[in-house]
Design an enzyme around this catalytic site. Structure first.
Site, PDB file in Angstrom:
ATOM      1  N   TYR A 139      29.281  54.564  44.918  1.00  0.00           N
ATOM      2  CA  TYR A 139      30.479  53.740  45.016  1.00  0.00           C
ATOM      3  C   TYR A 139      31.705  54.587  44.738  1.00  0.00           C
ATOM      4  CZ  TYR A 139      31.022  53.848  39.935  1.00  0.00           C
ATOM      5  OH  TYR A 139      31.207  54.269  38.642  1.00  0.00           O
ATOM      6  N   TYR A 141      28.597  62.084  39.067  1.00  0.00           N
ATOM      7  CA  TYR A 141      29.866  61.481  38.656  1.00  0.00           C
ATOM      8  C   TYR A 141      31.024  62.366  39.102  1.00  0.00           C
ATOM      9  CZ  TYR A 141      33.284  58.952  35.855  1.00  0.00           C
ATOM     10  OH  TYR A 141      34.353  58.197  35.465  1.00  0.00           O
ATOM     11  N   PHE A 175      39.725  55.788  38.873  1.00  0.00           N
ATOM     12  CA  PHE A 175      39.176  56.504  40.024  1.00  0.00           C
ATOM     13  C   PHE A 175      37.848  57.082  39.575  1.00  0.00           C
ATOM     14  CE2 PHE A 175      37.880  60.254  42.208  1.00  0.00           C
ATOM     15  CZ  PHE A 175      38.263  60.105  43.529  1.00  0.00           C
ATOM     16  N   GLU A 176      36.800  56.713  40.252  1.00  0.00           N
ATOM     17  CA  GLU A 176      35.526  57.399  40.048  1.00  0.00           C
ATOM     18  C   GLU A 176      34.665  57.209  41.278  1.00  0.00           C
ATOM     19  OE1 GLU A 176      33.886  55.910  36.385  1.00  0.00           O
ATOM     20  OE2 GLU A 176      33.531  53.900  37.162  1.00  0.00           O
ATOM     21  N   ILE A 177      33.972  58.261  41.644  1.00  0.00           N
ATOM     22  CA  ILE A 177      32.967  58.218  42.700  1.00  0.00           C
ATOM     23  C   ILE A 177      31.663  58.600  42.019  1.00  0.00           C
ATOM     24  CG2 ILE A 177      32.192  59.155  44.915  1.00  0.00           C
ATOM     25  CD1 ILE A 177      35.091  59.864  45.536  1.00  0.00           C
TER      26      ILE A 177
END
Length: 383
Positions: free
Chosen positions: A194, A222, A279-281
Protein backbone atom coordinates in the site's frame (compact mmCIF):
# COMPACT_ATOMS: atom_id res chain seq x y z
CA UNK A 1 -18.65 0.91 -92.02
CA UNK A 2 -22.10 0.26 -90.57
CA UNK A 3 -20.81 -0.02 -86.98
CA UNK A 4 -18.75 3.09 -87.35
CA UNK A 5 -21.69 4.97 -88.75
CA UNK A 6 -23.93 3.77 -85.90
CA UNK A 7 -21.46 4.82 -83.19
CA UNK A 8 -20.83 8.13 -84.78
CA UNK A 9 -24.56 8.65 -85.00
CA UNK A 10 -25.16 7.71 -81.33
CA UNK A 11 -22.37 9.60 -79.63
CA UNK A 12 -21.70 12.76 -81.47
CA UNK A 13 -18.37 14.43 -81.11
CA UNK A 14 -16.61 11.52 -79.28
CA UNK A 15 -13.76 9.88 -81.20
CA UNK A 16 -14.14 6.16 -81.78
CA UNK A 17 -10.88 5.32 -79.97
CA UNK A 18 -12.27 6.66 -76.65
CA UNK A 19 -15.42 4.60 -77.01
CA UNK A 20 -13.36 1.46 -77.60
CA UNK A 21 -11.22 2.16 -74.51
CA UNK A 22 -14.27 2.63 -72.30
CA UNK A 23 -15.73 -0.62 -73.61
CA UNK A 24 -12.51 -2.53 -72.79
CA UNK A 25 -12.33 -0.94 -69.29
CA UNK A 26 -15.92 -1.93 -68.43
CA UNK A 27 -15.26 -5.48 -69.64
CA UNK A 28 -12.23 -5.78 -67.35
CA UNK A 29 -14.28 -4.58 -64.36
CA UNK A 30 -16.96 -7.21 -65.02
CA UNK A 31 -14.38 -9.99 -65.29
CA UNK A 32 -12.64 -8.92 -62.08
CA UNK A 33 -15.88 -8.74 -60.08
CA UNK A 34 -16.53 -12.43 -60.71
CA UNK A 35 -13.44 -13.37 -58.66
CA UNK A 36 -14.60 -11.45 -55.55
CA UNK A 37 -17.16 -12.20 -52.85
CA UNK A 38 -18.56 -9.46 -50.65
CA UNK A 39 -18.93 -10.08 -46.91
CA UNK A 40 -21.91 -8.78 -45.02
CA UNK A 41 -19.87 -6.19 -43.17
CA UNK A 42 -18.38 -4.75 -46.35
CA UNK A 43 -15.02 -6.55 -46.16
CA UNK A 44 -13.93 -7.73 -49.61
CA UNK A 45 -12.65 -11.30 -49.38
CA UNK A 46 -11.10 -13.31 -52.31
CA UNK A 47 -13.06 -16.41 -53.28
CA UNK A 48 -11.85 -19.59 -51.60
CA UNK A 49 -10.79 -17.73 -48.38
CA UNK A 50 -13.35 -17.34 -45.61
CA UNK A 51 -13.81 -14.08 -43.70
CA UNK A 52 -12.80 -15.74 -40.45
CA UNK A 53 -9.48 -16.92 -41.87
CA UNK A 54 -8.66 -13.44 -43.13
CA UNK A 55 -9.51 -11.94 -39.75
CA UNK A 56 -7.28 -14.54 -38.06
CA UNK A 57 -4.38 -13.80 -40.39
CA UNK A 58 -4.81 -10.06 -39.80
CA UNK A 59 -4.85 -10.64 -36.07
CA UNK A 60 -1.62 -12.60 -36.25
CA UNK A 61 0.00 -9.69 -38.05
CA UNK A 62 -1.25 -7.09 -35.50
CA UNK A 63 1.34 -6.49 -32.75
CA UNK A 64 0.08 -7.35 -29.26
CA UNK A 65 0.72 -4.74 -26.56
CA UNK A 66 3.08 -6.09 -23.88
CA UNK A 67 1.53 -6.89 -20.51
CA UNK A 68 2.49 -4.27 -17.93
CA UNK A 69 3.89 -5.92 -14.81
CA UNK A 70 2.35 -4.59 -11.62
CA UNK A 71 2.53 -5.37 -7.93
CA UNK A 72 -0.47 -6.41 -5.86
CA UNK A 73 -0.85 -2.92 -4.42
CA UNK A 74 -3.21 -0.04 -3.73
CA UNK A 75 -3.36 3.52 -2.49
CA UNK A 76 -5.06 3.86 0.89
CA UNK A 77 -6.65 7.18 1.83
CA UNK A 78 -8.22 7.60 5.26
CA UNK A 79 -10.47 10.64 5.05
CA UNK A 80 -13.80 12.25 5.86
CA UNK A 81 -16.52 13.69 3.62
CA UNK A 82 -15.59 17.16 4.85
CA UNK A 83 -12.08 16.69 3.43
CA UNK A 84 -13.31 16.29 -0.15
CA UNK A 85 -11.38 19.22 -1.63
CA UNK A 86 -8.13 18.13 0.03
CA UNK A 87 -8.60 14.56 -1.20
CA UNK A 88 -9.24 15.80 -4.74
CA UNK A 89 -5.98 17.74 -4.61
CA UNK A 90 -3.98 14.74 -3.41
CA UNK A 91 -5.49 12.29 -5.92
CA UNK A 92 -5.11 14.76 -8.78
CA UNK A 93 -1.41 15.20 -8.00
CA UNK A 94 -0.62 11.51 -7.54
CA UNK A 95 -2.42 10.83 -10.82
CA UNK A 96 -0.52 13.55 -12.69
CA UNK A 97 2.86 12.63 -11.25
CA UNK A 98 2.56 8.83 -11.24
CA UNK A 99 -0.63 6.84 -11.47
CA UNK A 100 -1.93 7.92 -14.87
CA UNK A 101 0.80 5.64 -16.27
CA UNK A 102 0.30 2.75 -13.82
CA UNK A 103 -3.41 2.67 -12.90
CA UNK A 104 -3.13 1.31 -9.39
CA UNK A 105 -6.44 1.12 -7.49
CA UNK A 106 -7.57 3.27 -4.56
CA UNK A 107 -9.24 2.37 -1.28
CA UNK A 108 -10.91 5.22 0.62
CA UNK A 109 -11.79 4.57 4.26
CA UNK A 110 -14.04 6.55 6.60
CA UNK A 111 -15.69 5.95 9.99
CA UNK A 112 -18.90 7.31 8.43
CA UNK A 113 -20.47 6.37 5.07
CA UNK A 114 -19.13 8.36 2.14
CA UNK A 115 -21.68 10.64 0.50
CA UNK A 116 -22.73 10.21 -3.13
CA UNK A 117 -21.19 13.59 -3.88
CA UNK A 118 -17.85 12.50 -2.44
CA UNK A 119 -17.80 9.28 -4.45
CA UNK A 120 -18.93 10.99 -7.66
CA UNK A 121 -16.39 13.79 -7.51
CA UNK A 122 -13.52 11.47 -6.62
CA UNK A 123 -14.38 8.78 -9.16
CA UNK A 124 -13.98 11.11 -12.16
CA UNK A 125 -10.33 11.81 -11.30
CA UNK A 126 -8.96 8.47 -12.50
CA UNK A 127 -9.99 5.45 -14.57
CA UNK A 128 -8.45 3.24 -11.86
CA UNK A 129 -10.63 1.12 -9.60
CA UNK A 130 -11.87 3.14 -6.61
CA UNK A 131 -13.51 1.51 -3.60
CA UNK A 132 -15.09 3.29 -0.64
CA UNK A 133 -15.19 1.51 2.69
CA UNK A 134 -16.75 2.00 6.11
CA UNK A 135 -14.55 1.31 9.12
CA UNK A 136 -16.12 -0.99 11.68
CA UNK A 137 -17.01 0.45 15.09
CA UNK A 138 -14.59 -1.82 16.98
CA UNK A 139 -11.68 -0.82 14.76
CA UNK A 140 -12.20 2.91 15.12
CA UNK A 141 -13.76 4.01 18.38
CA UNK A 142 -12.21 4.04 21.83
CA UNK A 143 -12.52 0.57 23.41
CA UNK A 144 -15.01 0.18 26.23
CA UNK A 145 -12.31 -1.09 28.60
CA UNK A 146 -10.45 2.24 28.54
CA UNK A 147 -10.85 4.16 31.83
CA UNK A 148 -12.53 7.27 30.44
CA UNK A 149 -11.94 9.28 33.60
CA UNK A 150 -8.20 8.68 33.29
CA UNK A 151 -8.22 9.29 29.54
CA UNK A 152 -10.18 12.54 29.76
CA UNK A 153 -7.86 13.82 32.51
CA UNK A 154 -4.89 13.14 30.23
CA UNK A 155 -6.55 15.01 27.37
CA UNK A 156 -7.28 18.03 29.54
CA UNK A 157 -3.68 18.19 30.71
CA UNK A 158 -2.35 17.98 27.15
CA UNK A 159 -4.65 20.81 26.14
CA UNK A 160 -3.28 22.91 28.99
CA UNK A 161 0.22 22.05 27.81
CA UNK A 162 -0.66 23.15 24.24
CA UNK A 163 0.20 19.75 22.77
CA UNK A 164 -1.04 19.40 19.19
CA UNK A 165 -4.20 17.23 19.06
CA UNK A 166 -3.78 16.81 22.81
CA UNK A 167 -7.52 17.05 23.50
CA UNK A 168 -8.72 15.08 20.46
CA UNK A 169 -10.29 11.65 20.84
CA UNK A 170 -10.74 11.26 17.06
CA UNK A 171 -7.01 11.80 16.51
CA UNK A 172 -6.29 9.02 18.99
CA UNK A 173 -8.79 6.79 17.20
CA UNK A 174 -6.95 7.45 13.96
CA UNK A 175 -3.53 6.65 15.47
CA UNK A 176 -4.78 3.38 16.89
CA UNK A 177 -6.55 2.45 13.63
CA UNK A 178 -3.45 3.15 11.54
CA UNK A 179 -1.29 1.23 14.01
CA UNK A 180 -3.23 -1.99 14.08
CA UNK A 181 -6.38 -2.14 11.98
CA UNK A 182 -6.25 -0.55 8.51
CA UNK A 183 -4.56 -3.58 6.94
CA UNK A 184 -7.38 -5.79 8.25
CA UNK A 185 -10.17 -3.90 6.50
CA UNK A 186 -12.11 -6.16 4.05
CA UNK A 187 -11.37 -3.88 1.08
CA UNK A 188 -7.65 -3.93 1.87
CA UNK A 189 -7.23 -7.63 2.65
CA UNK A 190 -6.72 -8.60 -0.99
CA UNK A 191 -3.66 -6.37 -1.39
CA UNK A 192 -0.09 -6.84 -0.24
CA UNK A 193 1.50 -3.41 -0.72
CA UNK A 194 0.00 0.00 0.00
CA UNK A 195 0.88 3.65 -0.45
CA UNK A 196 -0.63 5.86 2.21
CA UNK A 197 -1.90 9.18 0.90
CA UNK A 198 -3.52 11.92 2.99
CA UNK A 199 -5.69 14.89 2.05
CA UNK A 200 -3.92 18.15 1.16
CA UNK A 201 -0.51 16.70 0.35
CA UNK A 202 1.69 17.50 -2.63
CA UNK A 203 3.80 15.36 -4.94
CA UNK A 204 6.41 17.62 -6.48
CA UNK A 205 8.22 15.30 -8.93
CA UNK A 206 7.31 12.91 -11.72
CA UNK A 207 7.68 9.27 -10.68
CA UNK A 208 8.48 7.36 -13.88
CA UNK A 209 9.28 4.02 -12.23
CA UNK A 210 7.04 1.89 -10.04
CA UNK A 211 7.80 2.15 -6.28
CA UNK A 212 5.65 -0.89 -5.56
CA UNK A 213 7.68 -3.06 -7.93
CA UNK A 214 10.87 -1.63 -6.48
CA UNK A 215 9.75 -2.78 -3.04
CA UNK A 216 8.80 -6.19 -4.36
CA UNK A 217 11.87 -6.78 -6.51
CA UNK A 218 14.38 -5.57 -3.88
CA UNK A 219 12.84 -7.23 -0.82
CA UNK A 220 11.91 -3.93 0.79
CA UNK A 221 9.25 -3.83 3.48
CA UNK A 222 8.94 -0.19 4.55
CA UNK A 223 9.54 2.99 2.55
CA UNK A 224 9.59 6.64 3.70
CA UNK A 225 10.46 10.17 2.57
CA UNK A 226 10.55 12.25 5.78
CA UNK A 227 11.81 11.38 9.26
CA UNK A 228 11.74 13.54 12.38
CA UNK A 229 11.48 13.60 16.19
CA UNK A 230 8.29 12.81 18.06
CA UNK A 231 6.87 15.00 20.82
CA UNK A 232 8.12 13.29 23.97
CA UNK A 233 5.12 14.45 25.99
CA UNK A 234 2.80 12.33 23.82
CA UNK A 235 4.64 9.01 24.35
CA UNK A 236 6.06 9.17 27.87
CA UNK A 237 5.68 5.43 28.57
CA UNK A 238 5.92 4.05 25.03
CA UNK A 239 9.58 3.06 25.12
CA UNK A 240 9.36 1.35 28.52
CA UNK A 241 6.39 -0.59 27.13
CA UNK A 242 8.52 -1.58 24.12
CA UNK A 243 11.31 -2.69 26.44
CA UNK A 244 8.84 -4.79 28.41
CA UNK A 245 7.63 -6.43 25.20
CA UNK A 246 11.18 -7.14 24.02
CA UNK A 247 12.01 -8.79 27.34
CA UNK A 248 9.09 -11.15 26.73
CA UNK A 249 9.89 -11.76 23.05
CA UNK A 250 13.63 -11.33 22.43
CA UNK A 251 13.30 -13.75 19.52
CA UNK A 252 11.46 -11.06 17.52
CA UNK A 253 14.47 -8.73 17.36
CA UNK A 254 16.17 -9.09 13.99
CA UNK A 255 19.91 -9.69 14.17
CA UNK A 256 20.54 -7.07 11.46
CA UNK A 257 18.08 -4.53 12.86
CA UNK A 258 18.04 -0.72 12.67
CA UNK A 259 18.02 -0.19 16.44
CA UNK A 260 20.58 2.59 15.97
CA UNK A 261 17.94 4.72 14.26
CA UNK A 262 15.63 4.82 17.30
CA UNK A 263 18.18 4.51 20.11
CA UNK A 264 21.73 5.78 20.44
CA UNK A 265 22.53 3.73 23.55
CA UNK A 266 21.61 0.22 22.36
CA UNK A 267 18.02 0.42 23.49
CA UNK A 268 18.34 2.00 26.93
CA UNK A 269 16.47 5.11 25.75
CA UNK A 270 14.34 6.16 22.79
CA UNK A 271 15.81 9.08 20.84
CA UNK A 272 12.31 9.99 19.53
CA UNK A 273 13.21 9.48 15.83
CA UNK A 274 10.48 8.11 13.62
CA UNK A 275 9.45 7.85 9.98
CA UNK A 276 6.66 10.32 9.25
CA UNK A 277 3.89 7.89 8.45
CA UNK A 278 1.54 10.22 6.55
CA UNK A 279 3.68 9.02 3.65
CA UNK A 280 4.59 5.37 3.69
CA UNK A 281 4.85 2.63 1.11
CA UNK A 282 4.96 -0.72 2.82
CA UNK A 283 4.34 -4.45 2.71
CA UNK A 284 1.24 -5.32 4.70
CA UNK A 285 2.46 -8.88 5.15
CA UNK A 286 4.71 -7.41 7.85
CA UNK A 287 1.85 -5.70 9.70
CA UNK A 288 -0.20 -8.89 9.40
CA UNK A 289 2.60 -11.09 10.74
CA UNK A 290 2.51 -12.71 14.19
CA UNK A 291 5.56 -10.65 15.16
CA UNK A 292 3.89 -7.31 14.54
CA UNK A 293 0.40 -8.31 15.66
CA UNK A 294 1.57 -9.59 19.04
CA UNK A 295 3.56 -6.35 19.42
CA UNK A 296 0.57 -4.16 18.56
CA UNK A 297 -1.81 -6.07 20.80
CA UNK A 298 0.64 -5.76 23.70
CA UNK A 299 0.89 -2.00 23.19
CA UNK A 300 -2.87 -1.66 22.78
CA UNK A 301 -3.52 -3.52 26.02
CA UNK A 302 -1.61 -0.82 27.91
CA UNK A 303 -4.03 1.90 26.80
CA UNK A 304 -1.32 4.35 25.76
CA UNK A 305 -3.18 5.40 22.62
CA UNK A 306 -5.75 7.04 24.93
CA UNK A 307 -4.00 7.61 28.27
CA UNK A 308 -1.22 9.38 26.38
CA UNK A 309 -1.28 10.07 22.65
CA UNK A 310 0.79 7.32 21.10
CA UNK A 311 1.04 7.86 17.35
CA UNK A 312 1.15 5.32 14.57
CA UNK A 313 4.39 6.90 13.31
CA UNK A 314 6.55 5.94 16.31
CA UNK A 315 4.73 2.58 16.61
CA UNK A 316 5.43 1.69 12.96
CA UNK A 317 8.96 3.09 13.12
CA UNK A 318 9.98 1.22 16.25
CA UNK A 319 8.53 -2.03 14.92
CA UNK A 320 10.29 -1.66 11.57
CA UNK A 321 13.58 -0.70 13.22
CA UNK A 322 13.59 -3.64 15.66
CA UNK A 323 11.88 -6.48 13.80
CA UNK A 324 13.13 -5.98 10.22
CA UNK A 325 16.60 -6.16 8.71
CA UNK A 326 17.74 -2.61 8.13
CA UNK A 327 18.13 -3.35 4.41
CA UNK A 328 14.35 -3.84 4.21
CA UNK A 329 13.77 -0.14 4.98
CA UNK A 330 14.06 2.23 2.02
CA UNK A 331 14.37 6.01 1.67
CA UNK A 332 12.49 7.17 -1.46
CA UNK A 333 14.70 10.15 -2.17
CA UNK A 334 13.36 10.60 -5.70
CA UNK A 335 9.75 11.18 -4.54
CA UNK A 336 9.24 14.88 -3.90
CA UNK A 337 6.65 15.11 -1.14
CA UNK A 338 5.06 17.78 1.02
CA UNK A 339 2.80 17.52 4.04
CA UNK A 340 2.58 20.96 5.60
CA UNK A 341 4.79 22.15 7.19
CA UNK A 342 7.54 19.81 5.93
CA UNK A 343 8.83 19.02 2.43
CA UNK A 344 11.22 16.45 1.07
CA UNK A 345 12.94 17.51 -2.16
CA UNK A 346 15.87 15.53 -3.50
CA UNK A 347 19.26 17.23 -3.50
CA UNK A 348 20.39 14.94 -6.30
CA UNK A 349 20.43 17.23 -9.33
CA UNK A 350 19.97 14.42 -11.86
CA UNK A 351 16.94 13.06 -10.02
CA UNK A 352 15.55 16.57 -9.63
CA UNK A 353 15.90 17.24 -13.37
CA UNK A 354 14.57 13.85 -14.45
CA UNK A 355 11.56 14.23 -12.17
CA UNK A 356 10.79 17.75 -13.42
CA UNK A 357 10.49 18.64 -9.75
CA UNK A 358 8.60 21.76 -8.72
CA UNK A 359 10.13 21.86 -5.22
CA UNK A 360 13.21 23.78 -4.10
CA UNK A 361 15.97 21.48 -2.77
CA UNK A 362 17.16 24.35 -0.59
CA UNK A 363 13.84 24.25 1.25
CA UNK A 364 13.93 20.50 1.89
CA UNK A 365 13.48 19.35 5.48
CA UNK A 366 16.12 16.60 5.12
CA UNK A 367 18.87 18.21 7.17
CA UNK A 368 16.78 20.55 9.26
CA UNK A 369 17.71 20.38 12.93
CA UNK A 370 14.45 18.58 13.68
CA UNK A 371 15.04 15.94 10.99
CA UNK A 372 16.36 12.44 11.76
CA UNK A 373 17.67 11.75 8.27
CA UNK A 374 21.28 11.90 9.44
CA UNK A 375 20.55 9.20 12.00
CA UNK A 376 19.00 7.03 9.31
CA UNK A 377 21.94 7.52 6.97
CA UNK A 378 24.36 6.57 9.73
CA UNK A 379 22.46 3.33 10.29
CA UNK A 380 22.01 2.60 6.57
CA UNK A 381 25.67 3.30 5.85
CA UNK A 382 25.14 6.34 3.64
CA UNK A 383 26.89 9.71 3.62
Amino acid sequence: MGVTTHLQGSVKGIPNRYIVLVTVFLTLILLTSKSLSYAADGLTVPLGITQSSVSHEAALETPVAPTVRKANATFIILCRNSELEGVIQSVREIEDRFNRDFNYPYVFLNEEPFTDEFKTRISVLSPSLMEFGLISHDHWFQPSWIDEERASAARRQMELDNIIYGGSVSYRNMCRFNSGFFFRHPLVQKYRYYWRVEPNVHFHCNIPSDPFLYMQDHNKTYGFTITLYEFESTIRTLWQTVQEYVSLHPEHIHENNAMGFVSEDEGAHYNLCHFWSNFEIADMDFWRSDTYMTFFEFLDSKGGFYYERWGDAPVHSIAASLFLPKDAIHFFDEIGYQHVPFTHCTANRERWNDGRCACDPNQSFDYNGYSCLRQWEAVAGRR
